[in-house]
Design an enzyme around this catalytic site. Sequence first.
Site, PDB file in Angstrom:
ATOM      1  CG  HIS A   9     -33.866  64.024  72.813  1.00 38.69           C
ATOM      2  ND1 HIS A   9     -32.976  63.756  73.825  1.00 38.69           N
ATOM      3  CD2 HIS A   9     -34.036  62.856  72.139  1.00 38.69           C
ATOM      4  CE1 HIS A   9     -32.637  62.481  73.780  1.00 38.69           C
ATOM      5  NE2 HIS A   9     -33.252  61.916  72.760  1.00 38.69           N
ATOM      6  N   GLY A  10     -34.507  68.538  71.651  1.00 44.87           N
ATOM      7  CA  GLY A  10     -35.345  69.573  71.062  1.00 44.87           C
ATOM      8  C   GLY A  10     -35.338  70.859  71.867  1.00 44.87           C
TER       9      GLY A  10
END
Length: 463
Positions: free
Chosen positions: A321-322
């Site tokens: 996700h990041g």
Amino acid sequence: MIFASQIFLFGFLPLFLATYYLAPVRARSVLILLASYAFYGWWRVDYLALVFAISVVSYGAGHVAATTANEATRKWAVRIGVALILAALGYFKYAVFVMGIASDLRETLGGAGYAFDAIILPIGISFLSFQAISYIVDVSRRDAPPARTLIDYLAFVSLFPQLIAGPVLRYKDLADQFVERTHSLQKFAMGVRRFVEGLAMKLLIADTVAPLADRAFALSDPSMAEAWLGVAAYSIQLLFDFAGYSSMAIGLGLMIGFTFMENFDAPYTSTSITEFWRRWHISLSAWLRDYLYVPLGGNRHGALATYRNLMLTMVLGGLWHGANVTFVLWGAWHGLLLAAERLAGVRVGQTLLPRPFAWLTTMIAVMIGWVLFRAETLQVALTMYRGMFGLGELGLSSQYLYATQSIELWALFIGGVIATMGRAMRTDISWPALRFGTTVVLMTASTMVLSARLHSPFLYFQF
């Protein structure tokens, strides 16, 4: 270009649909490909080269894996194809993160930090990469047929309804639909309804509650009430933003004859974290299970290995996700919860507590995780936790109350009711006249809101 924009709703989409239905059947894959490239290129034309490169690499690796009789060649085709795609993902998404850690470490040891430029993250590269990897792996396993033509595959990878924020599609689920799919007025009308529902979820609920969350996470010392109100607002914002996008993608697919998998199934009605991950972002959960958890060994090698595999899968899912420690911790939090539930013998549909208490504890655990998911830094997350656990003031400050509008609270209330009513997040109305009227009302309200807002990006564009 984004779905919730006037240029898309009143320009791109009508023009594409008119051209699509006027075009001969054999030309529709080419038309989808050109329209998808135009859709993505509206943001940055130069990054179309990356979309094309990942598509060609995965197609080539899949072709070699599917046609070679040599087992070693097949394995090397898979390894090289997956490695090249992961290298591209790693460079654009994690290079700055890694360089930042290296620079901080060097400064800690007394040296000078590294100088490096920021890298613009291509929208949707995570979804694009996962779809390309699944194609290579599925074809090599003989779980999916190789693409009939390069054009079909390029059109699949760049399919604009889901190109930039999912769902994570697999070619084997759409292969037959590229060969032949049905078009009907009923299917088109269903697609319009799903699209409008998603648009309303995004504009009327998600965007309206967003300021409540933004204000709370911006506070240097939020009170208990402010912190919980902000986290509740973000929980609703994230659900309606992403589920809304998925609904719009499904609707667009139906308009041109494609049937995509559902991506959300009332996740906030879950009574365990295990059930939550069967209902939240279903396409990603299935991808992580099939291409990460199972290859790691799944639950086939004893309890300790199973818990390890759960943790690794969720940590890597968080990192997907990041590039931020907060996402890693969010993944670890869910990995620990899944492992704990498995240790306790919790299965989907089963609870150790009475269902109301099981639901409440599950939602509290999810919301605690959402703090890490939303916070830009670990310090912001710790500040929110301090407020949530009552280590500061308790009530709402006059400044927060003054900035809060009643429409934000109404949207939060309505969103909460809808989110906890199960499948009622969709307007499955049996009476055609009422169904049509509801769609018209939602579209009218969404258009009015859109006209008053200059920009309405989706949260998952950053992933």
